[in-house]
Design an enzyme around this catalytic site. Structure first.
Site, PDB file in Angstrom:
ATOM      1  N   ILE A   8       0.847  -1.188   0.000  1.00  0.00           N
ATOM      2  CA  ILE A   8       0.000   0.000   0.000  1.00  0.00           C
ATOM      3  C   ILE A   8       0.884   1.241   0.000  1.00  0.00           C
ATOM      4  O   ILE A   8       1.808   1.352   0.812  1.00  0.00           O
ATOM      5  CB  ILE A   8      -0.915   0.040   1.239  1.00  0.00           C
ATOM      6  CG1 ILE A   8      -1.641  -1.295   1.421  1.00  0.00           C
ATOM      7  CG2 ILE A   8      -1.914   1.187   1.133  1.00  0.00           C
ATOM      8  CD1 ILE A   8      -2.325  -1.426   2.776  1.00  0.00           C
ATOM      9  N   ASP A  54       8.943   6.677  -2.007  1.00  0.00           N
ATOM     10  CA  ASP A  54       8.490   7.826  -2.768  1.00  0.00           C
ATOM     11  C   ASP A  54       8.096   7.297  -4.139  1.00  0.00           C
ATOM     12  O   ASP A  54       8.940   6.773  -4.867  1.00  0.00           O
ATOM     13  CB  ASP A  54       9.623   8.852  -2.884  1.00  0.00           C
ATOM     14  CG  ASP A  54       9.220  10.106  -3.648  1.00  0.00           C
ATOM     15  OD1 ASP A  54       8.210  10.072  -4.390  1.00  0.00           O
ATOM     16  OD2 ASP A  54       9.929  11.128  -3.515  1.00  0.00           O
ATOM     17  N   ASN A  81      -2.435   4.181  -3.640  1.00  0.00           N
ATOM     18  CA  ASN A  81      -3.218   5.193  -2.930  1.00  0.00           C
ATOM     19  C   ASN A  81      -2.549   6.560  -2.895  1.00  0.00           C
ATOM     20  O   ASN A  81      -3.231   7.577  -2.858  1.00  0.00           O
ATOM     21  CB  ASN A  81      -3.484   4.712  -1.498  1.00  0.00           C
ATOM     22  CG  ASN A  81      -3.998   5.823  -0.607  1.00  0.00           C
ATOM     23  OD1 ASN A  81      -5.138   6.260  -0.721  1.00  0.00           O
ATOM     24  ND2 ASN A  81      -3.155   6.300   0.304  1.00  0.00           N
ATOM     25  N   TYR A 146      -5.855  18.260 -11.466  1.00  0.00           N
ATOM     26  CA  TYR A 146      -6.120  17.080 -10.633  1.00  0.00           C
ATOM     27  C   TYR A 146      -7.058  16.113 -11.352  1.00  0.00           C
ATOM     28  O   TYR A 146      -6.788  14.902 -11.415  1.00  0.00           O
ATOM     29  CB  TYR A 146      -6.722  17.519  -9.299  1.00  0.00           C
ATOM     30  CG  TYR A 146      -7.185  16.379  -8.428  1.00  0.00           C
ATOM     31  CD1 TYR A 146      -6.287  15.436  -7.939  1.00  0.00           C
ATOM     32  CD2 TYR A 146      -8.537  16.249  -8.086  1.00  0.00           C
ATOM     33  CE1 TYR A 146      -6.717  14.387  -7.133  1.00  0.00           C
ATOM     34  CE2 TYR A 146      -8.968  15.204  -7.278  1.00  0.00           C
ATOM     35  CZ  TYR A 146      -8.061  14.279  -6.814  1.00  0.00           C
ATOM     36  OH  TYR A 146      -8.485  13.237  -6.025  1.00  0.00           O
ATOM     37  N   LYS A 150      -6.582  12.077 -12.649  1.00  0.00           N
ATOM     38  CA  LYS A 150      -7.467  10.964 -12.316  1.00  0.00           C
ATOM     39  C   LYS A 150      -8.132  10.384 -13.567  1.00  0.00           C
ATOM     40  O   LYS A 150      -8.350   9.170 -13.645  1.00  0.00           O
ATOM     41  CB  LYS A 150      -8.521  11.418 -11.299  1.00  0.00           C
ATOM     42  CG  LYS A 150      -7.949  11.718  -9.919  1.00  0.00           C
ATOM     43  CD  LYS A 150      -7.213  10.504  -9.343  1.00  0.00           C
ATOM     44  CE  LYS A 150      -6.706  10.753  -7.928  1.00  0.00           C
ATOM     45  NZ  LYS A 150      -5.985   9.580  -7.386  1.00  0.00           N
ATOM     46  N   VAL A 179     -14.081  12.455   1.282  1.00  0.00           N
ATOM     47  CA  VAL A 179     -13.700  11.567   2.376  1.00  0.00           C
ATOM     48  C   VAL A 179     -13.193  12.421   3.531  1.00  0.00           C
ATOM     49  O   VAL A 179     -12.497  13.426   3.317  1.00  0.00           O
ATOM     50  CB  VAL A 179     -12.601  10.570   1.931  1.00  0.00           C
ATOM     51  CG1 VAL A 179     -12.242   9.628   3.071  1.00  0.00           C
ATOM     52  CG2 VAL A 179     -13.061   9.789   0.717  1.00  0.00           C
TER      53      VAL A 179
END
Length: 280
Positions: A8, A54, A81, A146, A150, A179
């Site tokens: 992760i 990184d 993530n 951004y 995505k 979130v």
């Protein structure tokens, strides 16, 4: 190969930290990573194996994946993530900041995926979970860079899903709405302060847009429809555990219903943005 080994990225807080804990609760072997290992010491205390990573550093990626292969034989699930949101009018974001946004949000997952896929193919199983967003389905003013990152993650994952299917490997997009992680608050603070170095270079042409962005703390993470990071983590663990996971998993009501905005005619969607600008 350990049947339940997960790598992760971005575990220092929020979704990444909650996801590491959720996998630990299910008795997976968890490799929790972050740029600063001090940020994930508590995950190490909880039983995770921690590593400095990184996602923009090729050597870091190779080192961490090689360690997992040596210690556990391979990676059952990869959770990409790590990421951040570059806000600002498209005109105002310097090219170097666009490069940085894509290096973290797009090239980072690509680096990790290229590193783990050979091992997954050899094992005949594995799941790559890419964290996208409602912003990967619907673009909106003030977040063009951004959203672009995505959108790119969505396109690459869609292509990869069909490419790796014959090897028993899955590629899944998890798409949260807002979130409760402080994401909007941090992003708004960057805009208000001029952005992360070198930051946005305000042209002076979009004052109303920046007024909205600077007020994102009131409209974002703690607003209606926001979900806790644990809800996203639960969905990630679920898809990583499935033999036939879905292609996409929207998380929260905003993501579930907001994605349908992409079906609106472009002209109507633009008018709605205009109305929002007037009232907000």
């Amino acid at each position: 190969m350990h049947p339940d080994t997960v790598l992760i990225t971005g575990c220092s807080s929020g979704i990444g930290r909650a996801t590491a804990r959720a996998f630990l609760d299910e008795d997976w072997t968890v490799y929790a990573t972050a740029r600063n290992p001090a940020d994930i010491e508590t995950l190490g205390d909880a039983g995770a194996k921690i590593a400095t990573l990184d996602v923009t550093d090729d050597d870091d990626v190779e080192r961490v994946v090689s360690r997992i292969v040596d210690e556990d034989g391979g990676v059952t699930a990869l959770v990409n993530n790590a990421g951040y949101g570059q806000l600002g009018a498209v005109e105002d974001v310097p090219v170097e900041q666009v490069h940085r946004q894509f290096d973290v949000n797009v090239y980072g997952p690509h680096r990790l995926t290229r590193a783990v896929l050979p091992h997954m193919r050899d094992a005949g199983e594995g799941t790559v979970v890419n964290l996208s967003s409602l912003a990967g389905r619907v673009s909106y003013p003030g977040s063009g860079v951004y959203c672009g990152s995505k959108f790119a993650v969505e396109a690459m994952t869609d292509a990869m899903r069909a490419e790796v299917e014959e090897y028993g490997v899955h590629a899944v997009l998890v798409e949260p709405g807002p979130v409760e992680t402080g994401f909007a608050e941090r992003a708004a603070a960057e805009v208000e302060a001029g952005g992360d170095v070198p930051g946005v270079e305000r042209s002076g042409a979009y004052p109303k847009l920046y007024e909205i962005l600077e007020d994102m703390t009131a409209m974002g993470d703690d607003g209606p429809g926001a979900v806790p990071p644990e809800a996203v983590a639960e969905e990630i663990v679920n898809v990583a555990s499935m033999t036939k996971p879905p292609a996409r998993v929207p998380v929260g009501p905003v993501a579930a219903y907001g994605q349908y905005a992409r079906f609106l005619p472009d002209g109507l969607r633009d008018k709605l943005y205009g109305l929002a600008r007037k009232f907000l």
